[in-house]
Design a protein around this motif. Structure first.
Motif, mmCIF file in Angstrom:
data_model
loop_
_atom_site.group_PDB
_atom_site.id
_atom_site.type_symbol
_atom_site.label_atom_id
_atom_site.label_comp_id
_atom_site.label_asym_id
_atom_site.label_seq_id
_atom_site.Cartn_x
_atom_site.Cartn_y
_atom_site.Cartn_z
ATOM 1 N N MET A 1 0.828 -1.054 -0.055
ATOM 2 C CA MET A 1 0.095 0.074 -0.028
ATOM 3 C C MET A 1 0.894 1.308 -0.017
ATOM 4 N N ILE A 2 0.368 2.198 -0.730
ATOM 5 C CA ILE A 2 1.291 3.543 -0.778
ATOM 6 C C ILE A 2 0.407 4.769 -0.240
ATOM 7 N N PHE A 3 1.047 5.406 0.642
ATOM 8 C CA PHE A 3 0.619 6.788 1.070
ATOM 9 C C PHE A 3 1.518 7.787 0.513
ATOM 10 N N ASP A 4 1.001 8.504 -0.441
ATOM 11 C CA ASP A 4 1.734 9.600 -1.232
ATOM 12 C C ASP A 4 1.178 11.213 -0.742
ATOM 13 N N ALA A 5 2.270 11.800 -0.255
ATOM 14 C CA ALA A 5 1.868 13.228 0.541
ATOM 15 C C ALA A 5 1.784 14.192 -0.333
ATOM 16 N N HIS A 6 2.003 14.272 -1.566
ATOM 17 C CA HIS A 6 2.001 15.504 -2.209
ATOM 18 C C HIS A 6 1.601 15.089 -3.769
ATOM 19 N N CYS A 7 0.429 15.619 -4.426
ATOM 20 C CA CYS A 7 0.398 15.733 -5.958
ATOM 21 C C CYS A 7 -0.439 17.029 -6.316
ATOM 22 N N ASP A 8 -0.399 17.407 -7.459
ATOM 23 C CA ASP A 8 -0.835 18.595 -8.080
ATOM 24 C C ASP A 8 -1.908 18.127 -9.384
ATOM 25 N N VAL A 9 -2.721 17.092 -8.966
ATOM 26 C CA VAL A 9 -3.842 16.685 -9.884
ATOM 27 C C VAL A 9 -4.879 17.838 -9.832
ATOM 28 N N LEU A 10 -5.151 18.314 -8.956
ATOM 29 C CA LEU A 10 -6.296 19.233 -8.800
ATOM 30 C C LEU A 10 -5.773 20.794 -9.575
ATOM 31 N N MET A 11 -4.542 21.159 -9.629
ATOM 32 C CA MET A 11 -4.368 22.062 -10.377
ATOM 33 C C MET A 11 -4.373 21.930 -11.848
ATOM 34 N N LYS A 12 -4.257 20.773 -12.504
ATOM 35 C CA LYS A 12 -4.420 20.179 -13.715
ATOM 36 C C LYS A 12 -5.752 20.309 -14.021
ATOM 37 N N LEU A 13 -6.615 19.652 -13.096
ATOM 38 C CA LEU A 13 -8.094 19.662 -13.374
ATOM 39 C C LEU A 13 -8.738 20.988 -13.395
ATOM 40 N N PHE A 14 -8.086 21.875 -12.558
ATOM 41 C CA PHE A 14 -8.597 23.321 -12.516
ATOM 42 C C PHE A 14 -8.361 23.990 -14.057
ATOM 43 N N ILE A 15 -6.991 23.820 -14.522
ATOM 44 C CA ILE A 15 -6.424 24.561 -15.478
ATOM 45 C C ILE A 15 -7.320 24.001 -16.887
ATOM 46 N N ASP A 16 -7.474 22.711 -16.737
ATOM 47 C CA ASP A 16 -8.075 22.068 -17.987
ATOM 48 C C ASP A 16 -9.222 21.177 -17.403
ATOM 49 N N PRO A 17 -10.578 21.661 -17.366
ATOM 50 C CA PRO A 17 -11.701 20.895 -17.219
ATOM 51 C C PRO A 17 -12.100 19.761 -17.963
ATOM 52 N N ASP A 18 -11.473 19.593 -19.057
ATOM 53 C CA ASP A 18 -11.741 18.476 -19.889
ATOM 54 C C ASP A 18 -10.991 17.137 -19.786
ATOM 55 N N ILE A 19 -10.034 17.344 -18.593
ATOM 56 C CA ILE A 19 -9.322 16.227 -18.275
ATOM 57 C C ILE A 19 -10.108 15.270 -17.475
ATOM 58 N N SER A 20 -9.923 14.106 -17.643
ATOM 59 C CA SER A 20 -10.606 13.042 -16.847
ATOM 60 C C SER A 20 -9.678 12.518 -15.874
ATOM 61 N N PHE A 21 -10.197 12.320 -14.490
ATOM 62 C CA PHE A 21 -9.166 11.776 -13.463
ATOM 63 C C PHE A 21 -9.158 10.457 -13.439
ATOM 64 N N VAL A 22 -10.121 9.839 -14.359
ATOM 65 C CA VAL A 22 -10.451 8.405 -14.165
ATOM 66 C C VAL A 22 -8.943 7.788 -14.876
ATOM 67 N N ASP A 23 -8.806 8.093 -15.946
ATOM 68 C CA ASP A 23 -7.724 7.380 -16.949
ATOM 69 C C ASP A 23 -7.068 8.401 -17.878
ATOM 70 N N SER A 24 -7.051 9.694 -17.835
ATOM 71 C CA SER A 24 -6.459 10.522 -18.836
ATOM 72 C C SER A 24 -4.929 10.568 -18.888
ATOM 73 N N ASP A 25 -4.565 10.273 -20.171
ATOM 74 C CA ASP A 25 -2.883 10.392 -20.297
ATOM 75 C C ASP A 25 -2.419 11.716 -20.012
ATOM 76 N N LYS A 26 -3.018 12.799 -19.700
ATOM 77 C CA LYS A 26 -2.196 14.034 -19.268
ATOM 78 C C LYS A 26 -1.832 14.022 -17.937
ATOM 79 N N LEU A 27 -2.497 12.819 -17.085
ATOM 80 C CA LEU A 27 -2.107 13.068 -15.769
ATOM 81 C C LEU A 27 -1.130 12.039 -15.468
ATOM 82 N N HIS A 28 -0.253 12.259 -14.328
ATOM 83 C CA HIS A 28 0.718 11.205 -14.003
ATOM 84 C C HIS A 28 -0.002 10.426 -12.747
ATOM 85 N N ILE A 29 -1.083 10.935 -12.223
ATOM 86 C CA ILE A 29 -1.657 10.072 -11.334
ATOM 87 C C ILE A 29 -3.418 10.212 -11.733
#
Length: 305
Positions: A1-29
């Motif tokens: 199990m992994i606990f990761d203490a920091h990412c900026d996914v929300l910033m990317k979703l804020f900048i580009d509302p079309d990005i899907s959190f589910v499986d977008s290749d524009k996200l690292h997570i």
């Protein structure tokens, strides 16, 4: 199990509302990578891009909270973490999402705005990003000022509400001012200055002080914070782990990847799915107990709520 203490996914979703959190290749997570790669608790930072006007930054923070609910927590396997009990109650196929704040620029000098974000579920607060705000100076602010009077009030509020006070990005003076009074200090994504003298990294005296206050440090995957060369490798990540452990951090060290907040990547560690490459190397070098600690248990054990 992994606990990761920091990412900026929300910033990317804020900048580009079309990005899907589910499986977008524009996200690292993504949700899919978390599910497939052993993700158990992921911290999602509210970071307001510099181009957002100061008058609109609190509204932007609220917009990211809404994105967190509508795009991340909308997935049935993702559960909102606001306490250690929430982590303990996660099912086998469930992933915890923890909401954090990276930099207090968005609250100005209004403590009510901070109280509002805490009410909305923020349980870790980074006092600055790289530059100055009304709480303290960041590491790249030339004057290198420390904690302000208002900043002292903010840290006091975090203490009362059992909130992590994140020292990553603080100026050195701000670090020392804060470590004196913070009850629950962490450095969510910082490395060792001794190995890589970048201003975002912590000097040995700072690491020792953080450990003495029972704080936790997340080794981060930012190449410029790992190596002075043109690239960085998993070996460099291991070197920083080794150094922090040599200072007494064996049970107070974890990871804060900074995925989606970086453009250059560690070799063989270019997205969350590559965590397994790091885990394989950890398993080769260390005991099962140590590996479980650094991947998950150390941050969970020090979660203050």
């Amino acid at each position: 199990m992994i606990f990761d203490a920091h990412c900026d996914v929300l910033m990317k979703l804020f900048i580009d509302p079309d990005i899907s959190f589910v499986d977008s290749d524009k996200l690292h997570i993504t949700k899919r990578e978390l599910m497939d790669s052993g993700g158990k608790v992921q911290c999602f930072a509210i970071y307001i891009p510099e181009q957002v006007h100061s008058d609109m930054r609190f509204q932007a923070a609220l917009a990211m909270v809404e994105i967190f609910h509508k795009k991340v927590l909308a997935e049935p396997e993702i559960k909102f973490i606001r306490s250690k009990k929430d982590i303990d109650s996660l099912g086998e196929k469930e992933i915890g999402a923890l909401l954090t704040l990276e930099g207090c620029d968005c609250i100005g000098d209004d403590v009510l705005k901070m109280k509002t974000l805490l009410q909305l579920g923020v349980t870790s607060v980074g006092l600055t990003w790289n530059y100055a705000n009304l709480v303290a100076d960041g590491v790249l602010e030339k004057r290198g000022g420390g904690l302000t009077r208002f900043g002292t009030d903010v840290v006091g509020l975090l203490n009362v509400q059992s909130i992590w006070c994140d020292l990553s990005h603080l100026s050195e003076s701000g670090f020392w001012d804060t470590i004196e009074i913070a009850d629950f200090p962490i450095a969510s994504h910082s490395n060792a200055y001794r190995l890589c003298p970048h201003p975002r990294n912590l000097k040995d005296s700072q690491i020792k002080a953080l450990l003495k206050k029972n704080g936790t440090i997340g080794v981060t995957f930012v190449p410029q914070f790992l190596s002075q060369g043109k690239s960085a490798s998993i070996k460099d990540v291991i070197n920083h782990i080794e150094h922090i452990c040599s200072l007494g951090g064996e049970k107070q060290i974890g990871f804060g990847s900074d995925f989606d907040g970086i453009e250059e990547m560690v070799d063989d560690l270019v997205s969350y799915s590559n965590y397994q490459n790091l885990i394989d190397e950890l398993d080769r070098l260390y005991s099962t107990e140590f590996v479980k600690g650094i991947l998950f248990e150390n941050f969970v054990r020090h979660y203050p709520r």
